[in-house]
Motif scaffolding. Sequence first.
Motif, PDB file in Angstrom:
ATOM      1  N   VAL A  28      31.765  53.317  43.641  1.00 18.93           N
ATOM      2  CA  VAL A  28      32.006  53.623  42.227  1.00 18.93           C
ATOM      3  C   VAL A  28      33.367  54.290  42.048  1.00 18.93           C
ATOM      4  CG1 VAL A  28      31.236  55.059  40.291  1.00 18.93           C
ATOM      5  CG2 VAL A  28      29.570  53.734  41.610  1.00 18.93           C
ATOM      6  N   LEU A  29      33.709  55.219  42.958  1.00 17.40           N
ATOM      7  CA  LEU A  29      35.006  55.895  42.881  1.00 17.40           C
ATOM      8  C   LEU A  29      36.150  54.893  43.025  1.00 17.40           C
ATOM      9  CD1 LEU A  29      36.801  58.444  42.852  1.00 17.40           C
ATOM     10  CD2 LEU A  29      36.471  58.580  45.340  1.00 17.40           C
ATOM     11  N   SER A  70      27.748  49.525  37.222  1.00 17.76           N
ATOM     12  CA  SER A  70      28.506  50.338  38.170  1.00 17.76           C
ATOM     13  C   SER A  70      28.105  50.027  39.608  1.00 17.76           C
ATOM     14  CB  SER A  70      28.277  51.827  37.891  1.00 17.76           C
ATOM     15  OG  SER A  70      28.693  52.183  36.592  1.00 17.76           O
ATOM     16  N   ASN A 111      36.108  51.759  42.434  1.00 14.21           N
ATOM     17  CA  ASN A 111      36.147  50.893  41.258  1.00 14.21           C
ATOM     18  C   ASN A 111      36.782  51.589  40.055  1.00 14.21           C
ATOM     19  OD1 ASN A 111      34.990  48.978  42.802  1.00 14.21           O
ATOM     20  ND2 ASN A 111      33.054  48.885  41.704  1.00 14.21           N
ATOM     21  N   PHE A 112      36.653  52.902  40.007  1.00 15.06           N
ATOM     22  CA  PHE A 112      37.317  53.653  38.947  1.00 15.06           C
ATOM     23  C   PHE A 112      38.827  53.441  39.029  1.00 15.06           C
ATOM     24  CE2 PHE A 112      39.343  57.449  37.212  1.00 15.06           C
ATOM     25  CZ  PHE A 112      38.705  57.594  35.989  1.00 15.06           C
ATOM     26  N   SER A 153      28.028  59.675  37.702  1.00 15.57           N
ATOM     27  CA  SER A 153      29.150  58.734  37.696  1.00 15.57           C
ATOM     28  C   SER A 153      28.717  57.301  37.399  1.00 15.57           C
ATOM     29  CB  SER A 153      29.878  58.774  39.045  1.00 15.57           C
ATOM     30  OG  SER A 153      30.369  60.069  39.319  1.00 15.57           O
ATOM     31  N   LEU A 166      41.381  51.975  36.372  1.00 20.26           N
ATOM     32  CA  LEU A 166      42.492  52.823  35.951  1.00 20.26           C
ATOM     33  C   LEU A 166      43.820  52.093  36.088  1.00 20.26           C
ATOM     34  CD1 LEU A 166      43.129  55.782  35.051  1.00 20.26           C
ATOM     35  CD2 LEU A 166      43.513  56.291  37.463  1.00 20.26           C
ATOM     36  N   ALA A 169      34.368  45.294  39.983  1.00 17.44           N
ATOM     37  CA  ALA A 169      35.307  45.998  39.113  1.00 17.44           C
ATOM     38  C   ALA A 169      36.347  45.048  38.525  1.00 17.44           C
ATOM     39  CB  ALA A 169      35.993  47.117  39.887  1.00 17.44           C
TER      40      ALA A 169
END
Length: 278
Positions: free
Chosen positions: A71-72, A40, A74-75, A31, A79, A102
């Motif tokens: 990281v999740l 990241s 920040n995804f 990831s 998005l 992010a």
Amino acid sequence: MSSSSETAATLAELKAASAGQLRRFYAAKASVNPNLSTPSIPPTITKIYADTLAEQGQRLAVMSVSEYQGVLQNFFVGLLRAKRIVEVGTFTGASAIFFANALKRNGVAGGPDADGNKPVISLELSEKYANIARQNFVDAGVEDYIEVIVGDARENLASLAGQTFEIAFLDADKPSYPVYYDTIIGENMLAKGGLIIADNTAFDCVTPYIGIPAPVADDAVPIEPSFGPVDKQMGLGQTEVIAKALHNFNEYVRKDPRSEVVMLPIFTGISLIRLLDA
């Protein structure tokens, strides 16, 4: 948070890992894109984890979000093309730094906006942790992105009425989750298409309450009374109080006609909540 890096596990750690642990190491590594202009993993995170462990001890250090969780989260920032985030629970600042990182990637500028508000507002009860976090923000170069407000988060969150955020992250006093949730929805603080992320919603002490009606009765018995105490996971006491409070919150959100929730059975549980009319 693990005391070792999820994205840079040693060969010995990988060889000793169970299938589930190895899957987590693999997913975390897969990831992280090493070619992003904004990395990241924020460069100072490893030091923050080490300092938090050394200064606060393992029982409290696990309150920091891990690399993989950062990281999740920040995804989701990317998005949703988020521009503003409210966080309930600062601790030593790791999650706020991930969020600021992010937002930089989203092209959001630091510093106060026309109304005097920074992109990330983080609410923290403890002046001690607020000061540690503020220094960590300076070291990470994101102090212009994050404002820490110290005091009772229930009151301070309510004081933000009139502001809107694309993401609200709940990671503080667990029995107060319903108050935070209702304040955010009731005061229209969540932007259209926004997301509430509630952390730790499937602690080991919570899951044995599966199927028990909420609010949990005083004499209710979980399916496994010897469930693991929450203080082994996050340095907190009052296991039964926290377990019942989180189960009540989970059931409240699950049955709330205003929203839709999906709980991810990763880390100690993360609930992703969106408004149905947003």
